[in-house]
Design a protein around this motif. Structure first.
Motif, PDB file in Angstrom:
ATOM      1  N   ARG A  28      57.674  35.298  11.801  1.00  0.00           N
ATOM      2  CA  ARG A  28      57.248  36.503  12.325  1.00  0.00           C
ATOM      3  C   ARG A  28      56.364  36.265  13.756  1.00  0.00           C
ATOM      4  N   ARG A  31      58.713  34.745  16.330  1.00  0.00           N
ATOM      5  CA  ARG A  31      59.237  36.009  16.962  1.00  0.00           C
ATOM      6  C   ARG A  31      58.348  37.096  17.943  1.00  0.00           C
ATOM      7  N   GLN A  32      57.180  37.306  17.477  1.00  0.00           N
ATOM      8  CA  GLN A  32      56.484  38.144  18.087  1.00  0.00           C
ATOM      9  C   GLN A  32      55.986  37.580  19.496  1.00  0.00           C
ATOM     10  N   GLN A  35      58.835  37.934  22.064  1.00  0.00           N
ATOM     11  CA  GLN A  35      58.958  39.396  22.134  1.00  0.00           C
ATOM     12  C   GLN A  35      57.788  39.747  23.281  1.00  0.00           C
ATOM     13  N   ARG A  43      64.805  35.481  26.580  1.00  0.00           N
ATOM     14  CA  ARG A  43      65.142  35.512  25.462  1.00  0.00           C
ATOM     15  C   ARG A  43      66.543  35.526  25.274  1.00  0.00           C
ATOM     16  N   SER A  47      68.976  32.751  23.572  1.00  0.00           N
ATOM     17  CA  SER A  47      69.890  33.159  22.490  1.00  0.00           C
ATOM     18  C   SER A  47      71.339  32.651  22.977  1.00  0.00           C
ATOM     19  N   ALA A  65      63.800  32.779  13.997  1.00  0.00           N
ATOM     20  CA  ALA A  65      63.066  33.742  14.896  1.00  0.00           C
ATOM     21  C   ALA A  65      64.312  34.526  15.651  1.00  0.00           C
ATOM     22  N   LEU A  66      65.043  33.530  16.126  1.00  0.00           N
ATOM     23  CA  LEU A  66      66.262  34.355  17.042  1.00  0.00           C
ATOM     24  C   LEU A  66      67.316  35.176  15.988  1.00  0.00           C
ATOM     25  N   GLU A  68      66.417  36.585  13.114  1.00  0.00           N
ATOM     26  CA  GLU A  68      65.975  37.701  12.899  1.00  0.00           C
ATOM     27  C   GLU A  68      65.819  38.937  13.828  1.00  0.00           C
ATOM     28  N   SER A  69      65.695  38.409  15.226  1.00  0.00           N
ATOM     29  CA  SER A  69      65.763  39.356  16.279  1.00  0.00           C
ATOM     30  C   SER A  69      67.210  39.699  16.682  1.00  0.00           C
TER      31      SER A  69
END
Length: 72
Positions: A28, A31-32, A35, A43, A47, A65-66, A68-69
């Motif tokens: 998390r 990922r945060q 973002q 991003r 990806s 993280a990618l 989950e995003s």
């Protein structure tokens, strides 16, 4: 920015959070960070690179993280 630079930076971010004992929290946090501080283009490029290279050299926290995003 080159994909290689993005991979290097993403891995450095993951290394920073890798000491977190809760893996889900570490994911998390990565990922945060992506973002909050990366542009959408950065991003997206990371990806795309991940899908083309199967994430070969991406830290597992970045890969998670990618993933989950993409699903959110």
């Amino acid at each position: 920015m080159s994909a290689e630079s993005l991979v290097k930076m993403a891995n450095q971010i993951a290394q920073f959070f890798a000491n977190e004992t809760d893996t889900a929290e570490a994911v998390r946090s990565v990922r945060q960070h992506l973002q909050s501080f990366w542009t959408p283009a950065m991003r997206q490029e990371l990806s795309v690179w991940q899908h083309q290279h199967q994430g070969d050299v991406l830290h597992p926290l970045v890969q998670a993280a990618l993933s989950e995003s993409a699903s959110s």
